[in-house]
Design a protein around this motif. Structure first.
Motif, PDB file in Angstrom:
ATOM      1  N   SER A  84      -4.605  -0.193  -2.971  1.00  0.00           N
ATOM      2  CA  SER A  84      -3.922  -0.921  -2.891  1.00  0.00           C
ATOM      3  C   SER A  84      -3.285  -1.808  -2.950  1.00  0.00           C
ATOM      4  N   GLY A  85      -4.055  -3.189  -4.501  1.00  0.00           N
ATOM      5  CA  GLY A  85      -2.585  -3.599  -5.444  1.00  0.00           C
ATOM      6  C   GLY A  85      -2.461  -3.066  -6.654  1.00  0.00           C
ATOM      7  N   LEU A  86      -3.191  -1.928  -7.045  1.00  0.00           N
ATOM      8  CA  LEU A  86      -2.505  -1.465  -8.197  1.00  0.00           C
ATOM      9  C   LEU A  86      -1.863  -0.526  -7.614  1.00  0.00           C
ATOM     10  N   SER A  87      -1.110   0.208  -6.627  1.00  0.00           N
ATOM     11  CA  SER A  87      -0.273   1.092  -5.682  1.00  0.00           C
ATOM     12  C   SER A  87       1.020   0.197  -5.288  1.00  0.00           C
ATOM     13  N   PHE A  88       1.040  -1.210  -4.985  1.00  0.00           N
ATOM     14  CA  PHE A  88       1.776  -2.342  -4.971  1.00  0.00           C
ATOM     15  C   PHE A  88       2.491  -2.538  -6.293  1.00  0.00           C
ATOM     16  N   ARG A  89       1.684  -2.416  -7.399  1.00  0.00           N
ATOM     17  CA  ARG A  89       2.758  -3.232  -8.746  1.00  0.00           C
ATOM     18  C   ARG A  89       3.175  -1.830  -9.365  1.00  0.00           C
ATOM     19  N   LEU A  90       2.381  -0.678  -8.587  1.00  0.00           N
ATOM     20  CA  LEU A  90       3.536   0.445  -9.995  1.00  0.00           C
ATOM     21  C   LEU A  90       4.055   1.090  -8.881  1.00  0.00           C
ATOM     22  N   LEU A 101       7.139   3.629 -11.264  1.00  0.00           N
ATOM     23  CA  LEU A 101       7.467   4.936 -10.942  1.00  0.00           C
ATOM     24  C   LEU A 101       9.076   5.017 -10.506  1.00  0.00           C
ATOM     25  N   LEU A 102       9.520   4.185  -9.422  1.00  0.00           N
ATOM     26  CA  LEU A 102      11.195   4.116  -9.451  1.00  0.00           C
ATOM     27  C   LEU A 102      12.113   4.198 -10.796  1.00  0.00           C
ATOM     28  N   ALA A 103      11.500   2.937 -11.736  1.00  0.00           N
ATOM     29  CA  ALA A 103      12.364   3.270 -12.399  1.00  0.00           C
ATOM     30  C   ALA A 103      11.799   4.329 -13.606  1.00  0.00           C
ATOM     31  N   PHE A 142     -11.130   6.403  -4.539  1.00  0.00           N
ATOM     32  CA  PHE A 142     -10.304   5.864  -3.719  1.00  0.00           C
ATOM     33  C   PHE A 142      -8.982   6.534  -3.648  1.00  0.00           C
ATOM     34  N   LYS A 143      -8.070   6.465  -2.771  1.00  0.00           N
ATOM     35  CA  LYS A 143      -6.488   6.718  -3.051  1.00  0.00           C
ATOM     36  C   LYS A 143      -5.595   6.060  -2.277  1.00  0.00           C
ATOM     37  N   ALA A 144      -4.859   6.096  -2.994  1.00  0.00           N
ATOM     38  CA  ALA A 144      -3.269   5.018  -1.906  1.00  0.00           C
ATOM     39  C   ALA A 144      -1.921   5.821  -2.588  1.00  0.00           C
ATOM     40  N   ARG A 145      -0.956   5.486  -1.447  1.00  0.00           N
ATOM     41  CA  ARG A 145       0.470   5.518  -1.943  1.00  0.00           C
ATOM     42  C   ARG A 145       1.325   4.767  -2.369  1.00  0.00           C
ATOM     43  N   ILE A 146       2.360   4.873  -2.689  1.00  0.00           N
ATOM     44  CA  ILE A 146       2.754   4.884  -3.131  1.00  0.00           C
ATOM     45  C   ILE A 146       4.376   5.007  -2.305  1.00  0.00           C
ATOM     46  N   VAL A 147       4.825   3.430  -1.797  1.00  0.00           N
ATOM     47  CA  VAL A 147       6.055   3.774  -0.317  1.00  0.00           C
ATOM     48  C   VAL A 147       6.663   3.136  -1.267  1.00  0.00           C
ATOM     49  N   LEU A 148       8.202   3.478  -0.538  1.00  0.00           N
ATOM     50  CA  LEU A 148       9.482   2.454  -0.690  1.00  0.00           C
ATOM     51  C   LEU A 148       9.816   2.759   0.252  1.00  0.00           C
ATOM     52  N   GLY A 149       9.855   1.352   1.682  1.00  0.00           N
ATOM     53  CA  GLY A 149      10.262   2.163   2.671  1.00  0.00           C
ATOM     54  C   GLY A 149      10.020   3.631   3.257  1.00  0.00           C
ATOM     55  N   ASP A 150      10.913   4.227   4.015  1.00  0.00           N
ATOM     56  CA  ASP A 150      10.140   5.639   4.548  1.00  0.00           C
ATOM     57  C   ASP A 150       9.564   6.874   3.886  1.00  0.00           C
TER      58      ASP A 150
END
Length: 544
Positions: free
Chosen positions: A34-40, A44-46, A116-124
């Motif tokens: 979860s921490g890694l998904s938040f930092r990525l 990822l957006l850029a 382990f799998k965590a999604r990377i989301v921005l808003g929706d």
């Protein structure tokens, strides 16, 4: 048992700690992912691939148990990974459910791995996902170390418990076993047991008492505070447990009073002695009661009276021998039965209502009843009384009945005798009245015989004289029979007495066309008795 319990507890604690370590490893993997998904999210957006690579390499190198990390975009294209020998395409085919947040356990060549799998989301908007592989082998190693520590700790505690139990068994269990053996002896009937230990000093030794008449003096089996009537100044003749408060300040109590087990053993000894004394008293009372019961049973069986006892439900609890023999029962056939089981229904119903009235009112019943038997009518004098207990409550019904048939017969004979006596007095009065005319007839007939010469007339006068003399004899017999005189015991000719009575009643029988045939035994010896009373007996027989 102690070893089994200790090992069981150790295994349970080990399983709980293993489960806790496993859950903790899973939570750690989820936190890293979860921490890694938040930092990525920002790289990822850029689409900063270099920063993405640095982030996942930094995490991979920081933790030894992290086996791999790779980053996927929203179309599941690989953007970055930590694999050195090429990316295993098979990982893209597992753990595809984005809604499942739980790790998936994979079996690989490098051992079992939690994926382990965590999604990377921005808003929706879904930007992609990050996958992290955490080694299960390191978790298993930690679990095994924890289990070993738990097992060693458990064995140590169990060993300490065994040592303490052995010590406890030597100090406590020995006395319990002695108490158990004493209880077993008591169960076998041996009351001469002693569960408690002998004291170093007894009460008379501690207080230097010389009162040998005291119940505690010389008694080594019971402590003085358990005995009634001791002569200690503070006891005042009280009994246990009322004297225990005053005994607590006694030097004997302070010196000899032990722990709870010792107190229990001493109380057990007192109980054994007390029970033995009570059993001896009850045995003596039982013998006395047995003698009284046998005596009472003998009296009730010997008496000719009917005796029965019924409870409140009118069920027979006792039936005398005379009652059973008269009605043709055995005592065992009567006990536990009611009148409805033994007698005709109409008789039982009448007796039932009568007995219920006695039980309700408490008033006894006295009556005379009669039975028609093959050998004739029987009369009984019946008495029914309620039976009370110590609380003055009615608990049953006692019946006594006496056969008064002979008494009734004697009463009837007495009435008949009184009638005959009255008839005799009447006959005596009549005889006095007719004796004078008979004397005149007899006298004139005799005078005429002297003056008359006619043969036929003289024959008629002789008949008149003969019949007048016969009438005078009858009157004389009636007067003799009715005359009251004192009883005189003398020799009496039985046949002559019978003939005299026959002469009185023969004419009355003749009028009823009855002829008395005399067949008397001439060899009958004379009797000693009252002649007139014997004639009254014969007259009663003829009157019956």
């Amino acid at each position: 048992m102690l070893v089994v319990c200790g090992l069981s507890i150790g295994l349970i604690l080990s399983a709980m700690s293993s489960k806790a370590l496993l859950e903790e490893g899973k939570k750690r993997g989820m936190a890293l992912t979860s921490g890694l998904s938040f930092r990525l999210g920002e790289p990822l957006l850029a689409m900063d691939l270099l920063q993405m690579k640095n982030l996942i390499d930094n995490v991979h190198s920081q933790y030894d148990d992290v086996m791999y990390i790779f980053l996927l975009d929203a179309s599941n294209n690989i953007l970055a990974h930590t694999f050195t020998g090429g990316f295993p395409i098979d990982l893209l085919q597992v753990n595809l459910d984005s809604r499942n947040s739980k790790p998936l356990l994979l079996a690989t060549e490098r051992g079992r791995i939690y994926d382990f799998k965590a999604r990377i989301v921005l808003g929706d908007k879904n930007l992609g996902s990050v996958r992290l592989g955490l080694s299960r082998s390191d978790l298993d190693a930690q679990i095994h170390r924890q289990q070993a520590i738990s097992l060693i700790t458990t064995l140590g505690v169990v060993s300490l418990g065994i040592v303490l139990a052995l010590w406890f068994s030597r100090t406590v269990t020995f006395r319990l076993n002695r108490l158990r053996k004493s209880a077993e002896e008591i169960v076998k009937g041996n009351l001469d047991v002693q569960a408690g230990f002998s004291l170093e000093k007894n009460c008379w030794e501690i207080t230097r008492c010389e009162k040998k008449e005291c119940p505690a003096y010389g008694d080594t089996r019971r402590r003085c505070w358990y005995l009634p009537g001791t002569l200690c100044p503070d006891c005042n003749g009280k009994e246990y447990p009322f004297k225990i408060e005053s005994c607590r300040n006694c030097p004997v109590f302070k010196h000899n009073f032990g722990d709870e087990l010792q107190d229990l053993a001493e109380a057990f000894d007192v109980m054994a002695v007390t029970v033995k004394n009570h059993i001896e008293e009850l045995t003596e009372r039982e013998k006395t009661i047995g003698k009284q019961q046998r005596l009472l049973k003998t009296i009730m069986d010997v008496t000719p009276d009917f005796i029965t006892l019924q409870d409140r439900d009118l069920t027979y609890t006792f039936a005398g021998k005379a009652f059973c023999e008269y009605f043709g029962f055995q005592e065992k056939d009567v006990i536990g039965k009611t009148d409805f089981d033994l007698f005709p229904e109409h008789q039982a119903d009448l007796t039932f209502h009568e007995d219920k009235q006695i039980l309700i009112t408490g008033h006894p019943l006295v009556k005379e009843i009669t039975f028609e038997r093959p050998d004739g009518r029987k009369w009984f004098h019946v008495v029914k009384v309620p039976v009370y207990d110590q609380d003055n409550s009615i608990i049953g019904l006692l019946l006594t009945a006496r056969d008064i048939t002979m008494l009734k017969q004697f009463q009837e004979q007495l009435v008949q005798s009184q009638k005959m006596e009255g008839l005799g007095r009447l006959a005596g009065g009549v005889a006095h009245e007719i004796n004078t005319p008979l004397g005149v007839i007899l006298g004139y007939s005799q005078l005429m015989l002297d003056d008359v010469n006619d043969a036929e007339l003289r024959e008629n006068l002789k008949i008149i004289e003969k019949q007048a003399k016969a009438c005078r004899k009858i009157v004389s017999d009636l007067l003799g029979f009715s005359r009251h005189s004192h009883s005189v015991r003398e020799k009496v000719d039985v046949n002559a007495s019978i003939r005299e009575v026959i002469a009185l009643v023969e004419h009355a029988f003749f009028l009823n066309r009855i002829r008395i045939i005399q067949a008397l035994d001439a060899t009958i010896a004379p009797l000693t008795g009252d002649k007139e009373q014997l004639q009254q007996v014969w007259l009663i027989f003829y009157s019956c």
